[in-house]
Motif scaffolding. Structure first.
Motif, PDB file in Angstrom:
ATOM      1  N   VAL A  18       9.867 -33.746  24.314  1.00 31.99           N
ATOM      2  CA  VAL A  18       9.400 -34.947  23.624  1.00 31.99           C
ATOM      3  C   VAL A  18       8.197 -34.618  22.738  1.00 31.99           C
ATOM      4  O   VAL A  18       8.106 -35.083  21.594  1.00 31.99           O
ATOM      5  N   LEU A  19       7.281 -33.806  23.242  1.00 35.03           N
ATOM      6  CA  LEU A  19       6.137 -33.377  22.439  1.00 35.03           C
ATOM      7  C   LEU A  19       6.599 -32.580  21.219  1.00 35.03           C
ATOM      8  O   LEU A  19       6.058 -32.734  20.118  1.00 35.03           O
ATOM      9  N   GLY A  20       7.608 -31.727  21.410  1.00 34.35           N
ATOM     10  CA  GLY A  20       8.159 -30.976  20.284  1.00 34.35           C
ATOM     11  C   GLY A  20       8.769 -31.882  19.228  1.00 34.35           C
ATOM     12  O   GLY A  20       8.638 -31.633  18.029  1.00 34.35           O
ATOM     13  N   LEU A  21       9.416 -32.963  19.670  1.00 37.64           N
ATOM     14  CA  LEU A  21       9.960 -33.924  18.708  1.00 37.64           C
ATOM     15  C   LEU A  21       8.841 -34.622  17.938  1.00 37.64           C
ATOM     16  O   LEU A  21       8.973 -34.872  16.735  1.00 37.64           O
ATOM     17  N   ALA A  22       7.755 -34.924  18.630  1.00 39.31           N
ATOM     18  CA  ALA A  22       6.609 -35.530  17.945  1.00 39.31           C
ATOM     19  C   ALA A  22       6.021 -34.559  16.923  1.00 39.31           C
ATOM     20  O   ALA A  22       5.671 -34.957  15.800  1.00 39.31           O
ATOM     21  N   PHE A  23       5.902 -33.290  17.300  1.00 37.12           N
ATOM     22  CA  PHE A  23       5.432 -32.286  16.345  1.00 37.12           C
ATOM     23  C   PHE A  23       6.394 -32.163  15.166  1.00 37.12           C
ATOM     24  O   PHE A  23       5.972 -31.952  14.030  1.00 37.12           O
ATOM     25  N   GLY A  24       7.690 -32.276  15.435  1.00 34.15           N
ATOM     26  CA  GLY A  24       8.672 -32.216  14.356  1.00 34.15           C
ATOM     27  C   GLY A  24       8.509 -33.368  13.380  1.00 34.15           C
ATOM     28  O   GLY A  24       8.608 -33.192  12.157  1.00 34.15           O
ATOM     29  N   GLY A  25       8.268 -34.560  13.909  1.00 30.66           N
ATOM     30  CA  GLY A  25       8.020 -35.703  13.032  1.00 30.66           C
ATOM     31  C   GLY A  25       6.761 -35.522  12.209  1.00 30.66           C
ATOM     32  O   GLY A  25       6.725 -35.835  11.013  1.00 30.66           O
ATOM     33  N   ALA A  26       5.715 -35.015  12.850  1.00 29.80           N
ATOM     34  CA  ALA A  26       4.471 -34.751  12.125  1.00 29.80           C
ATOM     35  C   ALA A  26       4.682 -33.674  11.057  1.00 29.80           C
ATOM     36  O   ALA A  26       4.113 -33.755   9.961  1.00 29.80           O
ATOM     37  N   ALA A  27       5.511 -32.682  11.367  1.00 25.28           N
ATOM     38  CA  ALA A  27       5.799 -31.625  10.385  1.00 25.28           C
ATOM     39  C   ALA A  27       6.561 -32.193   9.195  1.00 25.28           C
ATOM     40  O   ALA A  27       6.306 -31.803   8.050  1.00 25.28           O
ATOM     41  N   ALA A  28       7.480 -33.125   9.455  1.00 23.40           N
ATOM     42  CA  ALA A  28       8.231 -33.740   8.356  1.00 23.40           C
ATOM     43  C   ALA A  28       7.296 -34.541   7.448  1.00 23.40           C
ATOM     44  O   ALA A  28       7.391 -34.454   6.211  1.00 23.40           O
ATOM     45  N   ILE A  29       6.397 -35.315   8.050  1.00 27.47           N
ATOM     46  CA  ILE A  29       5.456 -36.097   7.252  1.00 27.47           C
ATOM     47  C   ILE A  29       4.514 -35.173   6.477  1.00 27.47           C
ATOM     48  O   ILE A  29       4.257 -35.387   5.286  1.00 27.47           O
TER      49      ILE A  29
END
Length: 86
Positions: A18-29
């Motif tokens: 879940v933390l990795g998915l949050a980092f992925g979203g932050a990376a996309a932004i």
């Protein structure tokens, strides 16, 4: 390894995914912000002067997302409990 330890590892693994998915979203932004920045200041950011902190942050967040998600997936891998020695 006890069954409780295995369950705790799997919970930790799910939390890391879940933390990795949050980092992925932050990376996309961060990537979108970097693209907009490069479009506005093309000659300054990119091939001539090197990339700025926005570009580096997007890549760093992407690497963190992959690493954390991979560690979480590894922890979620099914394991068998060791039987006690008799």
């Amino acid at each position: 390894m006890r069954i409780q330890d295995i369950q705790d590892q799997q919970i930790l693994g799910a939390a890391l995914v879940v933390l990795g998915l949050a980092f992925g979203g932050a990376a996309a932004i961060a990537g979108l912000l970097a693209v907009d920045h490069m479009a506005l200041t093309g000659p300054m950011c990119g091939p001539t002067l090197g990339h700025c902190i926005r570009c580096v942050a997007a890549v760093a967040l992407l690497v963190a997302a992959v690493a954390v998600s991979g560690a979480g997936a590894w922890l979620m891998k099914p394991r068998t409990a060791l039987s006690p020695a008799t």
